[in-house]
Enzyme design. Structure first.
Site, PDB file in Angstrom:
ATOM      1  N   LYS A  13      36.795  25.581  44.945  1.00 36.94           N
ATOM      2  CA  LYS A  13      37.122  26.231  46.148  1.00 36.94           C
ATOM      3  C   LYS A  13      35.821  26.196  47.319  1.00 36.94           C
ATOM      4  O   LYS A  13      35.527  25.992  48.399  1.00 36.94           O
ATOM      5  CB  LYS A  13      37.331  27.754  46.261  1.00 36.94           C
ATOM      6  CG  LYS A  13      38.695  27.988  45.643  1.00 36.94           C
ATOM      7  CD  LYS A  13      39.025  29.659  45.709  1.00 36.94           C
ATOM      8  CE  LYS A  13      37.778  30.446  44.874  1.00 36.94           C
ATOM      9  NZ  LYS A  13      38.151  30.397  43.324  1.00 36.94           N
ATOM     10  N   ARG A  88      40.829  38.938  46.756  1.00 35.69           N
ATOM     11  CA  ARG A  88      41.038  38.560  45.421  1.00 35.69           C
ATOM     12  C   ARG A  88      42.220  39.591  44.722  1.00 35.69           C
ATOM     13  O   ARG A  88      42.294  39.416  43.569  1.00 35.69           O
ATOM     14  CB  ARG A  88      39.969  38.843  44.669  1.00 35.69           C
ATOM     15  CG  ARG A  88      39.398  37.443  44.190  1.00 35.69           C
ATOM     16  CD  ARG A  88      38.088  37.667  43.481  1.00 35.69           C
ATOM     17  NE  ARG A  88      37.415  36.636  42.532  1.00 35.69           N
ATOM     18  CZ  ARG A  88      36.752  35.538  42.963  1.00 35.69           C
ATOM     19  NH1 ARG A  88      36.237  35.636  44.190  1.00 35.69           N
ATOM     20  NH2 ARG A  88      36.219  34.759  42.214  1.00 35.69           N
ATOM     21  N   ARG A 127      28.967  22.943  35.139  1.00 36.04           N
ATOM     22  CA  ARG A 127      28.304  23.515  36.271  1.00 36.04           C
ATOM     23  C   ARG A 127      27.131  24.412  35.488  1.00 36.04           C
ATOM     24  O   ARG A 127      26.122  24.692  36.306  1.00 36.04           O
ATOM     25  CB  ARG A 127      29.325  24.476  37.371  1.00 36.04           C
ATOM     26  CG  ARG A 127      28.627  24.910  38.270  1.00 36.04           C
ATOM     27  CD  ARG A 127      29.485  25.527  39.420  1.00 36.04           C
ATOM     28  NE  ARG A 127      30.166  26.712  38.975  1.00 36.04           N
ATOM     29  CZ  ARG A 127      31.161  27.268  39.507  1.00 36.04           C
ATOM     30  NH1 ARG A 127      31.628  26.961  40.704  1.00 36.04           N
ATOM     31  NH2 ARG A 127      31.850  28.253  38.990  1.00 36.04           N
ATOM     32  N   ARG A 133      24.724  29.498  36.630  1.00 34.57           N
ATOM     33  CA  ARG A 133      25.093  30.700  37.163  1.00 34.57           C
ATOM     34  C   ARG A 133      25.420  31.771  36.116  1.00 34.57           C
ATOM     35  O   ARG A 133      26.003  31.443  35.316  1.00 34.57           O
ATOM     36  CB  ARG A 133      26.459  30.573  37.918  1.00 34.57           C
ATOM     37  CG  ARG A 133      26.613  30.752  39.286  1.00 34.57           C
ATOM     38  CD  ARG A 133      27.759  30.296  39.866  1.00 34.57           C
ATOM     39  NE  ARG A 133      29.047  31.163  39.679  1.00 34.57           N
ATOM     40  CZ  ARG A 133      30.191  31.106  40.240  1.00 34.57           C
ATOM     41  NH1 ARG A 133      30.313  30.154  41.492  1.00 34.57           N
ATOM     42  NH2 ARG A 133      31.088  31.597  39.853  1.00 34.57           N
ATOM     43  N   ARG A 144      37.266  35.718  33.669  1.00 33.40           N
ATOM     44  CA  ARG A 144      37.535  35.436  35.006  1.00 33.40           C
ATOM     45  C   ARG A 144      38.882  34.740  35.227  1.00 33.40           C
ATOM     46  O   ARG A 144      39.342  35.208  36.284  1.00 33.40           O
ATOM     47  CB  ARG A 144      36.318  34.482  35.731  1.00 33.40           C
ATOM     48  CG  ARG A 144      35.211  35.111  36.039  1.00 33.40           C
ATOM     49  CD  ARG A 144      33.886  34.195  36.049  1.00 33.40           C
ATOM     50  NE  ARG A 144      34.120  33.190  37.114  1.00 33.40           N
ATOM     51  CZ  ARG A 144      33.373  32.003  37.059  1.00 33.40           C
ATOM     52  NH1 ARG A 144      32.555  31.797  35.909  1.00 33.40           N
ATOM     53  NH2 ARG A 144      33.618  30.987  37.937  1.00 33.40           N
TER      54      ARG A 144
END
Ligand code: ADP
Length: 196
Positions: A13, A88, A127, A133, A144
């Site tokens: 996204k 969300r 990532r 992150r 998540r």
């Protein structure tokens, strides 16, 4: 034009929303980036959000709704925005509907990016190595994904039931291919201008 990027964590996204923003000239509004900036600056909001984000849970709706309301009130958002990470939950979607109605802006176009779970898991763990992150650990990612299924997936039912325009895009392809699919679905040419 309000474009709502929708999809599980790791579907791409953020990358695609920033490309569409660049092509269309509309601002890219990522609630994840906005929250991470608050964490970085050590603001009160950031201090509240950090442990929640770290665990993979959702930051409270009222906080997000206020954040988006103020962002949509800024001058650069007058002709539209590319929303990434919001809404969300159902209450967030309902709050957004009300905001758009109040300000006379049409309903958003919902762009759903679909990528198989094993592919997104691999992308996120990669990532994690590159960006570090705070919520890209295997545990936070699993949470998540669970939260996405439980709280975020129903947002799509909301949009389908309100008759919003929903475009489903296969996101399991090279980045440029996915971008081209999205621009075509939005009726934007390669140069970002609307195609008649
Ligand atoms: P991703 O889509 O990869 O999960 P984001 O960068 O969009 O990541 O969001 C990271 C985290 O920020 C979320 O897991 C959540 O804790 C918080 N967050 C972002 N947007 C929202 C939102 N609209 N409502 C609640 N929490 C949010």
């Amino acid at each position: 034009m309000i474009v709502i990027f929708f999809g599980a964590p790791g579907v791409g996204k953020g990358t695609q929303a920033s490309r569409v923003a660049a092509r269309s000239g509309l601002p890219h509004v990522s609630t994840g980036d906005m929250l991470r900036a608050e964490v970085e600056r050590g603001t009160t909001l950031g201090k509240e959000a950090e442990p929640i984000m770290r665990s993979g849970e959702l930051v409270p709706d009222d906080l997000l709704v206020r954040m988006i309301e103020s962002r949509l009130g800024e001058p650069d958002a007058a002709s539209g925005v590319i929303l990434d990470g919001f809404p969300r939950t159902r209450p967030q979607a309902e709050a957004l509907d009300a905001m758009l109605e109040r300000t006379g802006r049409g309903a958003g176009i919902v762009l759903v990016l679909e990528v198989p779970d094993d592919v997104i898991r691999e992308r996120v763990l990669n990532r994690a190595k590159l960006e570090g992150r705070l919520d890209d650990t295997p545990e936070a990612f699993a949470e998540r994904l669970r939260v996405y299924r439980e709280k975020t997936a129903p947002v799509l039912d909301h949009y389908r039931s309100t008759g919003a325009r929903v475009e489903v895009i296969d996101g399991d392809a090279e980045m440029d291919v996915v971008t081209a699919r999205i621009l075509a679905a939005l009726g934007l040419g390669d140069n970002g201008k609307e195609v008649a």
